[in-house]
Write a protein that holds these residues in place. Sequence first.
Motif, short mmCIF file in Angstrom:
data_model
loop_
_atom_site.label_atom_id
_atom_site.label_comp_id
_atom_site.label_asym_id
_atom_site.label_seq_id
_atom_site.Cartn_x
_atom_site.Cartn_y
_atom_site.Cartn_z
N ALA A 20 0.83 -1.22 0.00
CA ALA A 20 0.00 0.00 0.00
C ALA A 20 0.86 1.26 0.00
O ALA A 20 0.52 2.25 -0.66
N SER A 21 1.97 1.22 0.72
CA SER A 21 2.86 2.39 0.78
C SER A 21 3.57 2.63 -0.55
O SER A 21 4.11 3.71 -0.78
N LEU A 22 3.57 1.62 -1.41
CA LEU A 22 4.18 1.75 -2.73
C LEU A 22 3.15 2.09 -3.80
O LEU A 22 3.49 2.24 -4.97
N GLY A 23 1.88 2.15 -3.41
CA GLY A 23 0.84 2.51 -4.36
C GLY A 23 0.23 1.33 -5.08
O GLY A 23 -0.48 1.50 -6.09
N ILE A 24 0.46 0.09 -4.58
CA ILE A 24 -0.14 -1.09 -5.19
C ILE A 24 -0.80 -1.93 -4.10
O ILE A 24 -0.94 -1.48 -2.96
N ILE A 25 -1.24 -3.13 -4.44
CA ILE A 25 -1.79 -4.06 -3.46
C ILE A 25 -1.00 -5.36 -3.52
O ILE A 25 -0.34 -5.62 -4.53
N LEU B 24 -2.13 -0.62 -11.24
CA LEU B 24 -1.36 0.06 -10.20
C LEU B 24 0.13 -0.14 -10.42
O LEU B 24 0.94 0.79 -10.25
N ILE B 25 0.51 -1.36 -10.81
CA ILE B 25 1.92 -1.65 -11.07
C ILE B 25 2.44 -0.84 -12.25
O ILE B 25 3.63 -0.47 -12.29
N GLN B 26 1.57 -0.54 -13.19
CA GLN B 26 1.98 0.21 -14.38
C GLN B 26 1.83 1.72 -14.21
O GLN B 26 2.07 2.48 -15.15
N SER B 27 1.49 2.17 -13.01
CA SER B 27 1.24 3.60 -12.79
C SER B 27 2.52 4.36 -12.46
O SER B 27 3.52 3.79 -12.01
N GLU B 28 2.47 5.68 -12.68
CA GLU B 28 3.60 6.55 -12.32
C GLU B 28 3.80 6.59 -10.81
O GLU B 28 4.92 6.72 -10.32
N GLU B 29 2.70 6.46 -10.07
CA GLU B 29 2.78 6.48 -8.60
C GLU B 29 3.69 5.35 -8.10
O GLU B 29 4.56 5.57 -7.26
N LYS C 277 8.46 3.30 -5.65
CA LYS C 277 9.44 2.22 -5.52
C LYS C 277 10.86 2.77 -5.64
O LYS C 277 11.79 2.22 -5.05
N ARG C 278 11.04 3.87 -6.40
CA ARG C 278 12.36 4.50 -6.48
C ARG C 278 12.78 5.00 -5.10
O ARG C 278 13.92 4.79 -4.66
N GLY C 279 11.84 5.63 -4.37
CA GLY C 279 12.14 6.08 -3.02
C GLY C 279 12.39 4.93 -2.07
O GLY C 279 13.25 5.00 -1.19
N PHE C 280 11.64 3.85 -2.26
CA PHE C 280 11.80 2.66 -1.40
C PHE C 280 13.18 2.05 -1.59
O PHE C 280 13.85 1.67 -0.62
N LEU C 281 13.63 1.97 -2.84
CA LEU C 281 14.93 1.37 -3.13
C LEU C 281 16.08 2.26 -2.65
O LEU C 281 17.18 1.77 -2.36
N ASP C 282 15.82 3.55 -2.55
CA ASP C 282 16.86 4.48 -2.10
C ASP C 282 17.04 4.51 -0.60
O ASP C 282 17.97 5.14 -0.08
N GLN C 283 16.14 3.86 0.14
CA GLN C 283 16.23 3.87 1.59
C GLN C 283 17.49 3.16 2.10
O GLN C 283 17.94 2.20 1.52
#
Length: 248
Positions: A131-136, A232-237, A242-248
């Motif tokens: 959910a925090s990544l914009g998908i389910i 949702l997986i194909q969305s810009e969100e 996920k870019r922010g998640f990977l940068d953590q």
Amino acid sequence: MECSHGYVRVDYDDEIATIVIDGERRTNAIDLPLAVDFREAVRWVEQSDARAAVVRGAGGTYCAGGDLTQSPEQFIEAVDTSLDAIVQMYESGTPYIAAIERVAVGGGLEIAVACDLRVADADATLKLPEASLGIIPPAGAARLLVQHVGLSRARDLLLTGRSISGATAADWGLITRTTDDPESVVETAQSLARTIAEQPPAALSALNKAINAAFPQPISSAKWDLELAKPLIQSEEFTDRKRGFLDQ
């Protein structure tokens, strides 16, 4: 048995199969080749005379979920492939036991909740951050988690994306057994598998089918979750988050 891409293998000893996830990444993240190997491993178990199966990760880590560096198309295909294995595990007469070391996140936890039983170290991290990544969660966790922990706790985990420990998951009924020593998780899971394997296989198969029939919505309908997740997986969100998640 070594699978086609070399990312999953099946160790077999005394009618106990152990599926070992050994991905290219240290966290055993699931990309498409690994998903293909996992499906191949489950099919091998189903065609064998195994009386029980353990699912574990290599290197002391269970599985940190889907590989977020994949393209949306690759991600969807990897989920779809993993779902084939997840449905087969859930509907199987062979009991599957997840041996959770360190982390079971996202798709890794989805595989674990499809197993019949789960063993984890008390300090393991369990999390569904979709959910925090914009998908389910696209591979059936939403419906299976409700069966394991109830509606309120399932909503808590799914809507907040927060993590819980193995000890808390055991209190909630999600984890069957915990250990205080992370290095004993696999041994505990295999001991449990040996105990189960001592039971008559016909009775085990019938029990699994009876238990699964207790729930009106079969896991095979989890493919519907993937259809919900695809846009949702194909969305810009999702791309941005996920870019922010990977940068953590």
